[in-house]
Design a protein around this motif. Structure first.
Motif, PDB file in Angstrom:
ATOM      1  N   UNK A 526       0.804  -1.218   0.000  1.00 22.62           N
ATOM      2  CA  UNK A 526       0.000   0.000   0.000  1.00 22.62           C
ATOM      3  C   UNK A 526       0.839   1.272   0.000  1.00 22.62           C
ATOM      4  N   UNK A 527       0.211   2.350  -0.414  1.00 24.65           N
ATOM      5  CA  UNK A 527       0.858   3.663  -0.331  1.00 24.65           C
ATOM      6  C   UNK A 527       0.608   4.332   1.021  1.00 24.65           C
ATOM      7  N   UNK A 535       1.878  -3.223  18.385  1.00 22.94           N
ATOM      8  CA  UNK A 535       1.773  -4.460  17.603  1.00 22.94           C
ATOM      9  C   UNK A 535       2.987  -4.549  16.688  1.00 22.94           C
ATOM     10  N   UNK A 536       3.784  -5.605  16.833  1.00 26.20           N
ATOM     11  CA  UNK A 536       4.943  -5.776  15.949  1.00 26.20           C
ATOM     12  C   UNK A 536       4.504  -6.036  14.514  1.00 26.20           C
ATOM     13  N   UNK A 537       3.333  -6.648  14.336  1.00 27.97           N
ATOM     14  CA  UNK A 537       2.795  -6.850  12.991  1.00 27.97           C
ATOM     15  C   UNK A 537       2.577  -5.501  12.315  1.00 27.97           C
ATOM     16  N   UNK A 538       2.036  -4.536  13.058  1.00 26.49           N
ATOM     17  CA  UNK A 538       1.863  -3.178  12.540  1.00 26.49           C
ATOM     18  C   UNK A 538       3.204  -2.487  12.336  1.00 26.49           C
ATOM     19  N   UNK A 539       4.135  -2.711  13.246  1.00 25.37           N
ATOM     20  CA  UNK A 539       5.434  -2.046  13.147  1.00 25.37           C
ATOM     21  C   UNK A 539       6.140  -2.405  11.852  1.00 25.37           C
ATOM     22  N   UNK A 544       7.769  -1.185   6.217  1.00 29.40           N
ATOM     23  CA  UNK A 544       7.807  -1.569   4.801  1.00 29.40           C
ATOM     24  C   UNK A 544       7.189  -0.495   3.916  1.00 29.40           C
ATOM     25  N   UNK A 545       6.034   0.016   4.316  1.00 30.13           N
ATOM     26  CA  UNK A 545       5.372   1.049   3.520  1.00 30.13           C
ATOM     27  C   UNK A 545       6.240   2.306   3.448  1.00 30.13           C
ATOM     28  N   UNK A 546       6.878   2.645   4.558  1.00 30.70           N
ATOM     29  CA  UNK A 546       7.722   3.833   4.593  1.00 30.70           C
ATOM     30  C   UNK A 546       8.966   3.672   3.730  1.00 30.70           C
ATOM     31  N   UNK A 547       9.685   2.562   3.909  1.00 33.49           N
ATOM     32  CA  UNK A 547      10.974   2.385   3.222  1.00 33.49           C
ATOM     33  C   UNK A 547      10.827   1.887   1.801  1.00 33.49           C
ATOM     34  N   UNK A 548       9.887   1.003   1.554  1.00 34.24           N
ATOM     35  CA  UNK A 548       9.746   0.429   0.223  1.00 34.24           C
ATOM     36  C   UNK A 548       8.969   1.336  -0.731  1.00 34.24           C
ATOM     37  N   UNK A 553       2.190   6.969   6.797  1.00 40.53           N
ATOM     38  CA  UNK A 553       1.807   6.015   7.840  1.00 40.53           C
ATOM     39  C   UNK A 553       1.323   6.749   9.090  1.00 40.53           C
ATOM     40  N   UNK A 554       0.477   6.062   9.846  1.00 42.56           N
ATOM     41  CA  UNK A 554       0.001   6.537  11.139  1.00 42.56           C
ATOM     42  C   UNK A 554      -0.121   5.341  12.079  1.00 42.56           C
ATOM     43  N   UNK A 555      -0.110   5.614  13.401  1.00 45.60           N
ATOM     44  CA  UNK A 555      -0.289   4.585  14.407  1.00 45.60           C
ATOM     45  C   UNK A 555      -1.395   5.025  15.364  1.00 45.60           C
TER      46      UNK A 555
END
Length: 566
Positions: A526-527, A535-539, A544-548, A553-555
């Motif tokens: 996703x963009x 949540x490490x799943x969220x982390x 990935x979304x940020x670097x790739x 992103x938001x938390x």
């Protein structure tokens, strides 16, 4: 037109092949070619100045430096004489000499810089196995070079000097020792958490192997919830050839070291001495961290308690972290010898099956549990400076098979025909489920963030994507472990999408690992991403979304009413 004996226009070497094709406007891949080692030191922009190339440079430029010994039979070994290059004019001998001098000077400058940086200059070797650098530095991400199937994405050829056969004594047998080379040191560990935490553990394992100059051996994923899934190799999920290229180090998996099926059928078990760091990190523990990995791999472990100084905050019961470099000390003789000289403080437990007490193995170094590792601060994988993420885990790219599977789900969700581009989208991860155990008496409906909090963050991301990238991300996909259908109804009312894994028969067709893994693949494409705090799943999805993708992103915070009112 291909570079082969049937093509008289192009020479045998890869450089002749690519540039001859550029000059003759031919096209096609170069097969069975050898890259002269000295070409890898010439930057592409300098090469263009030296040679009047009309076409594009080869997609894999700069070529990987290979060992000096030519690959293939003598008939395939090209001459390195530059006078054989068809695009150098014989009528301009003075210009040829000048250009050769420029090329030589540029090569010497690059080679000198490599030597000063401790790079890969010419090395005198006593064996045909190239040494590891210390520590090996990751290479920049490069476009994927397809294997022989052009439809295969992100599958890159492993450079010859990093191939597994250079670091193993032979094919796997029922005993791991048969595969280990006497001149190579290895490092491994076991998995004992949820899938995402196990991914982080493997990232820590590889980084620790890098800084100790050892070859990592990756265990299979075995700790799916309730052990409801068969063990899955790391390479079933992640593109290992691309990882090796990016890290510039060899990476092995246990199925390459030991034939587990043969070991189980023959009843053979290997004994191994390992460090017990869990008993030091978790001071309430009375032994090493137990793992299903060792049972699957038919290993009988003898654990030695690590020194107290491996713990980040010695004696502090509310933190369970060690540092990379404290564990790295145990990979070298001085700290190891000092620890083993005091058996009263560092007792060794005998193996469970044979009752043999073994010291930590020097060749195959192993630790019981590597999830709680950091460079400086606890849980630092949440932070942008995390060495495990920056140098290792950001290179954990999905296999082409997984990406194609996830793209199929996306097309069906969005109603997009095969072959049509998938539009930009935003994913949301609402972690609920077992997080209820951390609500500490707060009612569940007040503890978890309401759907309105996630919607507010989605709107923020949509605005940011318009400003930063000029795109409209209208599609929103919700991923969650929530089982209550009543919770999902307002999600659908918002027009948000979800993968119905039951209707897709995902677990039945592919295995119980796949619903959670496909969620992770979809999130990473996703963009935009909105995740759940802690949540490490969220982390990992956020990173990935940020670097790739350079996405937004938001938390969302939770734990009490209005936790996310910020």
């Amino acid at each position: 037109m291909r570079c082969s004996t049937a093509n008289p226009l192009c020479g045998r070497s890869s450089i002749n092949c690519h540039f001859c094709m550029a000059q003759t406007k031919a096209s096609g891949p170069c097969l069975n070619v050898y890259y002269p080692p000295y070409l890898s030191a010439i930057p592409g922009h300098i090469f263009r100045r030296i040679y009047p190339i009309k076409g594009p440079l080869p997609p894999e430029w700069p070529f990987p430096a290979l060992p000096k010994s030519p690959i293939g039979p003598p008939s395939l070994r090209p001459s390195h004489s530059l006078t054989r290059f068809p695009y150098i004019s014989r009528r301009r001998s003075w210009a040829t000499v000048a250009l050769l001098l420029i090329m030589s000077s540029a090569s010497l400058v690059v080679l000198g810089n490599s030597l000063r940086r401790g790079g890969i200059a010419t090395v005198v070797r006593t064996s045909n196995k190239p040494p590891l650098s210390s520590p090996p530095g990751p290479l920049p991400d490069a476009p994927a070079v397809a294997l022989f199937n052009p439809k295969t994405k992100h599958q890159e050829l492993v450079p010859h000097h990093l191939r597994a056969e250079n670091y193993l004594a032979g094919p796997p047998t029922a005993h791991m020792r048969d595969s280990l080379r006497n001149d190579t040191r290895y490092l491994t560990s076991w998995l004992a958490a949820g899938w995402t935490n196990d991914v982080i553990t493997i990232g820590n394992l590889i980084y620790l192997a890098m800084i100790t100059d050892r070859v990592p051996i990756l265990p299979p994923f075995t700790s799916h919830i309730n052990a409801a899934a068969d063990p899955a190799a790391f390479s079933d999920i992640f593109d290992v050839p691309r990882l090796i290229r990016s890290l510039n180090i060899p990476v092995l998996e246990w199925h390459q070291v030991k034939d587990v099926d043969l070991a189980w059928s023959s009843g053979e078990t290997d004994e191994l001495g390992c460090w017990n760091i869990w008993e030091v990190d978790d001071i309430r523990s009375d032994g090493p961290r137990q793992s299903y990995s060792t049972q699957v791999l038919k290993l009988d472990i003898s654990y030695t308690r690590a020194p107290s100084w491996v713990k980040l905050i010695p004696g502090y019961e509310h933190d369970m972290h060690s540092t990379f470099w404290s564990l790295a000390k145990l990979a070298f003789p001085e700290a190891r010898t000092e620890a083993l000289a005091n058996p009263a403080e560092h007792p060794t437990l005998p193996t469970a099956q044979t009752g043999v007490a073994l010291p930590p193995d020097e060749q195959l170094l192993c630790y019981d549990f590597l999830y709680y590792l950091c460079g400086q601060d606890s849980l630092e994988f949440e932070r942008d400076y995390s060495p495990s993420w920056r140098f290792v885990m950001r290179h954990f790219r999905w296999t082409a098979t997984l990406e194609e599977l996830a793209h199929g789900y996306l097309r069906r969700m969005m109603g997009i025909a095969e072959g049509e581009p998938i539009p930009p989208y935003i994913t949301v991860h609402a972690r609920r489920g077992d997080f209820a155990d951390w609500c500490r008496g707060v009612p569940r409906d007040q503890c978890f963030a309401p759907l309105s909090a996630f919607r507010r963050r989605v709107l923020e991301i949509q605005r940011e994507l318009r400003v930063r990238h000029g795109i409209e991300a209208k599609h929103v996909i919700m991923t969650s472990d929530e089982k209550d259908p009543a919770w999902w109804k307002p999600v659908a009312d918002l027009g948000w999408l979800r993968v119905d894994y039951e209707a897709e028969r995902t677990a039945e067709l592919h295995g119980n690992w796949y619903p959670v893994i496909v969620d992770a693949v979809i999130q990473s494409g996703g963009m935009g991403f909105v995740g759940t705090d802690q949540s490490t799943f969220s982390t990992l999805a956020r990173r990935r979304v940020t670097d790739w993708n350079k996405g937004a992103v938001r938390t969302v915070k939770w734990g009490r009413p209005d936790s996310d009112a910020h």
